[in-house]
Scaffold this motif. Structure first.
Motif, PDB file in Angstrom:
ATOM      1  N   VAL A 172       2.818  10.309   4.872  1.00 14.61           N
ATOM      2  CA  VAL A 172       2.983  11.660   4.331  1.00 14.61           C
ATOM      3  C   VAL A 172       4.450  11.950   4.034  1.00 14.61           C
ATOM      4  O   VAL A 172       4.767  12.734   3.123  1.00 14.61           O
ATOM      5  N   ARG A 173       5.380  11.315   4.761  1.00 14.06           N
ATOM      6  CA  ARG A 173       6.800  11.541   4.498  1.00 14.06           C
ATOM      7  C   ARG A 173       7.158  11.104   3.075  1.00 14.06           C
ATOM      8  O   ARG A 173       7.890  11.795   2.365  1.00 14.06           O
ATOM      9  N   GLY A 174       6.630   9.939   2.670  1.00 13.39           N
ATOM     10  CA  GLY A 174       6.900   9.474   1.317  1.00 13.39           C
ATOM     11  C   GLY A 174       6.297  10.393   0.270  1.00 13.39           C
ATOM     12  O   GLY A 174       6.913  10.663  -0.772  1.00 13.39           O
ATOM     13  N   ARG A 175       5.098  10.882   0.523  1.00 11.81           N
ATOM     14  CA  ARG A 175       4.475  11.796  -0.425  1.00 11.81           C
ATOM     15  C   ARG A 175       5.284  13.083  -0.557  1.00 11.81           C
ATOM     16  O   ARG A 175       5.424  13.645  -1.651  1.00 11.81           O
ATOM     17  N   ARG A 176       5.792  13.577   0.569  1.00 14.91           N
ATOM     18  CA  ARG A 176       6.615  14.788   0.531  1.00 14.91           C
ATOM     19  C   ARG A 176       7.876  14.563  -0.295  1.00 14.91           C
ATOM     20  O   ARG A 176       8.276  15.409  -1.102  1.00 14.91           O
ATOM     21  N   ARG A 177       8.520  13.437  -0.100  1.00 16.05           N
ATOM     22  CA  ARG A 177       9.736  13.152  -0.847  1.00 16.05           C
ATOM     23  C   ARG A 177       9.444  13.003  -2.336  1.00 16.05           C
ATOM     24  O   ARG A 177      10.213  13.459  -3.181  1.00 16.05           O
ATOM     25  N   GLU A 178       8.335  12.350  -2.669  1.00 15.97           N
ATOM     26  CA  GLU A 178       7.970  12.212  -4.079  1.00 15.97           C
ATOM     27  C   GLU A 178       7.694  13.578  -4.693  1.00 15.97           C
ATOM     28  O   GLU A 178       8.034  13.825  -5.856  1.00 15.97           O
ATOM     29  N   ALA A 179       7.087  14.484  -3.923  1.00 18.12           N
ATOM     30  CA  ALA A 179       6.815  15.827  -4.432  1.00 18.12           C
ATOM     31  C   ALA A 179       8.107  16.592  -4.716  1.00 18.12           C
ATOM     32  O   ALA A 179       8.131  17.485  -5.568  1.00 18.12           O
ATOM     33  N   ARG A 180       9.197  16.217  -4.030  1.00 13.73           N
ATOM     34  CA  ARG A 180      10.493  16.844  -4.282  1.00 13.73           C
ATOM     35  C   ARG A 180      11.300  16.087  -5.324  1.00 13.73           C
ATOM     36  O   ARG A 180      12.480  16.382  -5.531  1.00 13.73           O
ATOM     37  N   GLY A 181      10.680  15.073  -5.957  1.00  9.79           N
ATOM     38  CA  GLY A 181      11.369  14.322  -6.992  1.00  9.79           C
ATOM     39  C   GLY A 181      12.052  13.071  -6.504  1.00  9.79           C
ATOM     40  O   GLY A 181      12.752  12.403  -7.280  1.00  9.79           O
ATOM     41  N   GLY A 182      11.860  12.712  -5.235  1.00  8.92           N
ATOM     42  CA  GLY A 182      12.464  11.500  -4.698  1.00  8.92           C
ATOM     43  C   GLY A 182      11.536  10.301  -4.839  1.00  8.92           C
ATOM     44  O   GLY A 182      10.536  10.338  -5.563  1.00  8.92           O
ATOM     45  N   THR A 183      11.867   9.232  -4.157  1.00  8.54           N
ATOM     46  CA  THR A 183      11.063   8.016  -4.196  1.00  8.54           C
ATOM     47  C   THR A 183      10.723   7.584  -2.781  1.00  8.54           C
ATOM     48  O   THR A 183      11.476   7.843  -1.835  1.00  8.54           O
ATOM     49  N   ALA A 184       9.580   6.914  -2.652  1.00  9.60           N
ATOM     50  CA  ALA A 184       9.143   6.387  -1.358  1.00  9.60           C
ATOM     51  C   ALA A 184       9.448   4.886  -1.304  1.00  9.60           C
ATOM     52  O   ALA A 184       9.359   4.186  -2.309  1.00  9.60           O
ATOM     53  N   THR A 185       9.806   4.411  -0.129  1.00  7.44           N
ATOM     54  CA  THR A 185      10.086   2.992   0.073  1.00  7.44           C
ATOM     55  C   THR A 185       8.774   2.245   0.284  1.00  7.44           C
ATOM     56  O   THR A 185       7.971   2.614   1.155  1.00  7.44           O
ATOM     57  N   THR A 186       8.555   1.191  -0.510  1.00  6.11           N
ATOM     58  CA  THR A 186       7.287   0.461  -0.507  1.00  6.11           C
ATOM     59  C   THR A 186       7.496  -0.973  -0.049  1.00  6.11           C
ATOM     60  O   THR A 186       8.467  -1.624  -0.444  1.00  6.11           O
ATOM     61  N   LEU A 187       6.580  -1.459   0.769  1.00  8.26           N
ATOM     62  CA  LEU A 187       6.552  -2.857   1.209  1.00  8.26           C
ATOM     63  C   LEU A 187       5.195  -3.440   0.851  1.00  8.26           C
ATOM     64  O   LEU A 187       4.161  -2.809   1.096  1.00  8.26           O
ATOM     65  N   THR A 188       5.192  -4.638   0.265  1.00  8.63           N
ATOM     66  CA  THR A 188       3.954  -5.342  -0.064  1.00  8.63           C
ATOM     67  C   THR A 188       3.783  -6.510   0.901  1.00  8.63           C
ATOM     68  O   THR A 188       4.735  -7.267   1.137  1.00  8.63           O
ATOM     69  N   LEU A 189       2.574  -6.642   1.453  1.00  4.87           N
ATOM     70  CA  LEU A 189       2.341  -7.633   2.493  1.00  4.87           C
ATOM     71  C   LEU A 189       0.931  -8.213   2.338  1.00  4.87           C
ATOM     72  O   LEU A 189      -0.030  -7.464   2.139  1.00  4.87           O
ATOM     73  N   PRO A 190       0.767  -9.549   2.399  1.00  6.46           N
ATOM     74  CA  PRO A 190      -0.589 -10.118   2.408  1.00  6.46           C
ATOM     75  C   PRO A 190      -1.353  -9.620   3.627  1.00  6.46           C
ATOM     76  O   PRO A 190      -0.828  -9.636   4.742  1.00  6.46           O
ATOM     77  N   VAL A 191      -2.573  -9.201   3.411  1.00  6.99           N
ATOM     78  CA  VAL A 191      -3.345  -8.641   4.515  1.00  6.99           C
ATOM     79  C   VAL A 191      -3.564  -9.673   5.617  1.00  6.99           C
ATOM     80  O   VAL A 191      -3.718  -9.334   6.795  1.00  6.99           O
ATOM     81  N   GLN A 192      -3.539 -10.969   5.249  1.00  7.33           N
ATOM     82  CA  GLN A 192      -3.699 -12.016   6.251  1.00  7.33           C
ATOM     83  C   GLN A 192      -2.567 -11.998   7.277  1.00  7.33           C
ATOM     84  O   GLN A 192      -2.751 -12.421   8.418  1.00  7.33           O
ATOM     85  N   ARG A 193      -1.389 -11.491   6.861  1.00  5.77           N
ATOM     86  CA  ARG A 193      -0.263 -11.416   7.800  1.00  5.77           C
ATOM     87  C   ARG A 193      -0.570 -10.477   8.961  1.00  5.77           C
ATOM     88  O   ARG A 193       0.046 -10.575  10.028  1.00  5.77           O
TER      89      ARG A 193
END
Length: 463
Positions: free
Chosen positions: A422-443
């Motif tokens: 929800v922190r990322g969504r709040r920042r995006e709603a204020r015009g900011g960006t959320a930090t994203t990490l991509t990870l294989p689900v097997q990890r």
């Protein structure tokens, strides 16, 4: 122009207020930059404000309906003119550089929340005339609470905070940018009695994406020890238990309610699941109904039920929303659980994302049914809780889970799930960006359920 409003709750302690006024008059911050708002919590006589102070002072009052420090702070904040709110308890004695140190970040960053350093002094030294900025008499300094020292050390002065770090935000020395304070809703005036209101506000500030910092240079002194050191241990524990029972319904973090009780109030985790991956092709940008391109299309009813069961074992207190539009009566019957909402999603996609006001700390979107990859292995709720905290401490606000490709060779890499904070969504709603990490689900030890899951074996424990 007033930039900073110092907000102080007050109740029949004129001597303490006089000492605080004197300490504020010695601040290195120019007096024209700040004001003082005294919020009187129903004293029989209003506080006396002497003439000739170098800064402006206003007094606001509320009726005496019990110990309502939270309501007093909220009242004072509403009356304040500054774009930064510096909350101080009425018995605090700020050092001359306190306001400059505490307000530096909030004046620059509208998402900033600063916790100063509360130190403790023998009350006899204060009564004898000692004031901040002067040398302390020998033996007059009292120990700081070890739990606060340890908390700031473990979180790198709140730079590596997570949802449980609300515990290290104390209203005695709290400075916050007005923008994030108002977005979070401010102090809750419903609190009556000692404690908890600062932690509850801190949790809401965290959910709004606030940047927490402990600024050691912002020092204010409290005559006497903190609550735990000045009370009978049995009485203190009873007070703290009452506080914990109240906060359990208001804070979603595991330190406030564990991770198994499905209490009312804010949710730590919400799970949304599409229609088992069935009947939705992956064509187009993002796929139909919000499904990513390349998503699986062959999972069946057993896979949906198995995946929901696995998700609720992983997050026992979660609320799950499942697209049940394509499920038969037997499968729908298996989802008759108070934690599961069966919904019909448009175009067979995932249930709609919750509104920000109702969003859990973490929204878990499952594009295709998942379960632990190792046969006989079961989800570990404690490990899942710790994973979310690790993501928060690392500043990750979106975790994209993928499957396919090398080394399993199961077709192209595809997104099978997504965790959104929800922190990322709040920042995006204020015009900011959320930090994203991509990870294989097997990890994480998980994998897609597949075309022919062994539901009986899953429930029996051998698959």
């Amino acid at each position: 122009m007033t930039e900073v409003s110092v907000v102080v709750p007050y109740y029949e302690d004129q001597d303490g207020l006089d000492r605080l006024l004197a300490a504020l008059a010695r601040q290195t911050m120019p007096a024209q930059r700040f004001e003082l708002v005294v919020a009187d919590d129903g004293s029989s006589r209003p506080p006396r404000i002497p003439d000739g102070l170098p800064f402006g002072v206003r007094v606001v009052r509320q009726a005496d309906l019990g110990f309502r420090a939270s309501a007093a702070r909220a009242l004072g904040a509403r009356a304040a003119a500054g774009r930064v709110l510096a909350f101080l308890d009425g018995d605090m004695l700020p050092e001359p550089g306190y306001l400059e140190a505490a307000c530096a970040l909030p004046l620059k960053d509208p998402e900033s929340v600063v916790v100063g350093r509360r130190r403790h002094v023998d009350p006899r030294a204060v009564e004898a005339g000692w004031a901040p900025g002067a040398g302390l008499p020998a033996g007059a300094e009292l120990e700081e609470p070890a739990w606060l020292i340890d908390g700031y050390a473990q979180t790198k002065d709140l730079r590596r905070a997570d949802a449980t770090s609300y515990r290290f935000v104390i209203s005695a020395v709290l400075t916050v940018a007005r923008q994030i304070y108002e977005e979070a809703g401010g102090f809750d005036p419903s609190f009556v009695g000692y404690g908890g209101e600062d932690w509850e506000l801190a949790s809401r500030l965290w959910r709004c994406g606030a940047r927490l910092r402990h600024v050691r240079e912002a020092v204010a002194w409290q005559p006497g020890e903190d609550f735990g050191g000045r009370e009978d241990p049995v009485r203190a524990r009873r007070v703290k238990n009452a506080e914990a029972l109240t906060l359990a319904g208001k804070i979603a973090a595991p330190t406030a309610r564990g991770w198994a009780l499905g209490l009312d109030g804010p949710r730590r985790v919400g799970v949304r699941m599409a229609a088992g991956g069935a009947g939705v092709d992956g064509a187009g940008a993002g796929g139909a109904g919000g499904r990513p391109a390349g998503a699986a299309t062959t999972a069946d009813e057993a896979a949906v039920v198995l995946s929901v069961d696995a998700a609720l074992q992983l997050f026992p207190a979660a609320q799950a929303a499942v697209d049940a539009s394509g499920l038969g009566a037997a499968a729908r019957g298996c989802l008759e659980d108070p934690r599961v909402a069966r919904v019909a999603s448009p175009e067979g996609g995932a249930p709609a994302e919750p509104a920000l006001e109702e969003a859990p700390d973490w929204d878990v979107l499952v594009h295709e049914p998942l379960c632990p990859a190792e046969p006989g292995r079961r989800p570990d709720p404690a490990a899942a809780s710790e994973l979310l905290l690790r993501l928060e401490r690392a500043g990750v606000e979106t975790l994209v889970l993928t499957a396919g490709g090398e080394p399993d060779g199961a077709g192209p890499v595809r997104e099978v799930g997504r965790l959104t904070g929800v922190r990322g969504r709040r920042r995006e709603a204020r015009g900011g960006t959320a930090t994203t990490l991509t990870l294989p689900v097997q990890r994480l030890g998980w994998a897609p359920v597949g075309e022919a899951p062994d539901l009986e074996g899953w429930w029996g424990g051998w698959a």
